[in-house]
Design a protein around this motif. Structure first.
Motif, PDB file in Angstrom:
ATOM      1  N   ASN A   1       7.762   9.833  -9.619  1.00  0.00           N
ATOM      2  CA  ASN A   1       9.105   9.878 -10.207  1.00  0.00           C
ATOM      3  C   ASN A   1      10.227   9.748  -9.187  1.00  0.00           C
ATOM      4  O   ASN A   1      11.400   9.802  -9.555  1.00  0.00           O
ATOM      5  CB  ASN A   1       9.269  11.160 -11.019  1.00  0.00           C
ATOM      6  N   LYS A   2       9.863   9.585  -7.931  1.00  0.00           N
ATOM      7  CA  LYS A   2      10.876   9.411  -6.886  1.00  0.00           C
ATOM      8  C   LYS A   2      11.462   8.002  -6.995  1.00  0.00           C
ATOM      9  O   LYS A   2      10.749   7.023  -7.210  1.00  0.00           O
ATOM     10  CB  LYS A   2      10.246   9.616  -5.509  1.00  0.00           C
TER      11      LYS A   2
ATOM     12  N   GLU B   1       0.823  -1.197   0.000  1.00  0.00           N
ATOM     13  CA  GLU B   1       0.000   0.000   0.000  1.00  0.00           C
ATOM     14  C   GLU B   1       0.869   1.264   0.000  1.00  0.00           C
ATOM     15  O   GLU B   1       0.555   2.240  -0.679  1.00  0.00           O
ATOM     16  CB  GLU B   1      -0.955   0.009   1.194  1.00  0.00           C
ATOM     17  N   TYR B   2       1.959   1.243   0.733  1.00  0.00           N
ATOM     18  CA  TYR B   2       2.881   2.385   0.709  1.00  0.00           C
ATOM     19  C   TYR B   2       3.463   2.592  -0.690  1.00  0.00           C
ATOM     20  O   TYR B   2       3.589   3.721  -1.155  1.00  0.00           O
ATOM     21  CB  TYR B   2       4.012   2.204   1.720  1.00  0.00           C
ATOM     22  N   ILE B   3       3.808   1.508  -1.355  1.00  0.00           N
ATOM     23  CA  ILE B   3       4.336   1.628  -2.719  1.00  0.00           C
ATOM     24  C   ILE B   3       3.267   2.202  -3.636  1.00  0.00           C
ATOM     25  O   ILE B   3       3.531   3.094  -4.439  1.00  0.00           O
ATOM     26  CB  ILE B   3       4.838   0.264  -3.240  1.00  0.00           C
ATOM     27  N   ARG B   4       2.039   1.710  -3.515  1.00  0.00           N
ATOM     28  CA  ARG B   4       0.940   2.206  -4.339  1.00  0.00           C
ATOM     29  C   ARG B   4       0.727   3.709  -4.100  1.00  0.00           C
ATOM     30  O   ARG B   4       0.612   4.487  -5.061  1.00  0.00           O
ATOM     31  CB  ARG B   4      -0.357   1.447  -4.039  1.00  0.00           C
TER      32      ARG B   4
ATOM     33  N   TYR C   1       8.920   4.774  -8.019  1.00  0.00           N
ATOM     34  CA  TYR C   1       7.759   4.159  -7.378  1.00  0.00           C
ATOM     35  C   TYR C   1       6.695   3.793  -8.401  1.00  0.00           C
ATOM     36  O   TYR C   1       6.065   2.740  -8.306  1.00  0.00           O
ATOM     37  CB  TYR C   1       7.174   5.079  -6.307  1.00  0.00           C
ATOM     38  N   SER C   2       6.485   4.640  -9.373  1.00  0.00           N
ATOM     39  CA  SER C   2       5.503   4.352 -10.414  1.00  0.00           C
ATOM     40  C   SER C   2       5.887   3.095 -11.198  1.00  0.00           C
ATOM     41  O   SER C   2       5.055   2.228 -11.452  1.00  0.00           O
ATOM     42  CB  SER C   2       5.378   5.545 -11.358  1.00  0.00           C
ATOM     43  N   GLU C   3       7.142   3.013 -11.578  1.00  0.00           N
ATOM     44  CA  GLU C   3       7.619   1.837 -12.306  1.00  0.00           C
ATOM     45  C   GLU C   3       7.534   0.578 -11.440  1.00  0.00           C
ATOM     46  O   GLU C   3       7.105  -0.483 -11.921  1.00  0.00           O
ATOM     47  CB  GLU C   3       9.064   2.048 -12.768  1.00  0.00           C
TER      48      GLU C   3
ATOM     49  N   SER D   1       3.457   5.702  -5.574  1.00  0.00           N
ATOM     50  CA  SER D   1       3.355   5.727  -7.041  1.00  0.00           C
ATOM     51  C   SER D   1       2.382   6.795  -7.517  1.00  0.00           C
ATOM     52  O   SER D   1       2.490   7.287  -8.637  1.00  0.00           O
ATOM     53  CB  SER D   1       2.949   4.350  -7.580  1.00  0.00           C
ATOM     54  N   ILE D   2       1.434   7.160  -6.651  1.00  0.00           N
ATOM     55  CA  ILE D   2       0.472   8.218  -6.970  1.00  0.00           C
ATOM     56  C   ILE D   2       1.024   9.584  -6.577  1.00  0.00           C
ATOM     57  O   ILE D   2       0.974  10.537  -7.365  1.00  0.00           O
ATOM     58  CB  ILE D   2      -0.867   7.967  -6.245  1.00  0.00           C
TER      59      ILE D   2
END
Length: 80
Positions: free
Chosen positions: A18-19, A7-10, A31-33, A13-14
């Motif tokens: 780009n971090k 959930e933290y990754i999701r 994170y998005s990738e 990603s929002i």
């Protein structure tokens, strides 16, 4: 309620797509990738019949592929 790592990754990603989330073998993954890789791997595993509660033995390594597999398996478990 504690959020899962997935959930933290999701959320990252929002909020900060780009971090850089992971650096592996000199390659940066945002994170998005990372989130997209996790979703793709989870979809692939489900299409192969992987279900929540299935038991896996995974040889650990310090690679992006291992992290993606780890998070995808957790995602499948929580998704159902």
């Amino acid at each position: 309620m504690r959020e899962s790592l997935e959930e933290y990754i999701r959320l990252h990603s929002i909020n900060t797509p780009n971090k850089v989330a992971v650096v592996s073998n000199g390659t940066e993954t945002t994170y998005s990738e990372l989130w997209q890789l996790v979703l793709d791997k989870a979809s692939e595993l489900k299409s192969q019949g992987v279900l929540p509660g299935d038991v896996f033995v995974v040889r650990s390594s310090q690679t992006l592929d291992y992290l993606v597999l780890y998070f995808a398996l957790h995602y499948i478990e929580k998704e159902f």
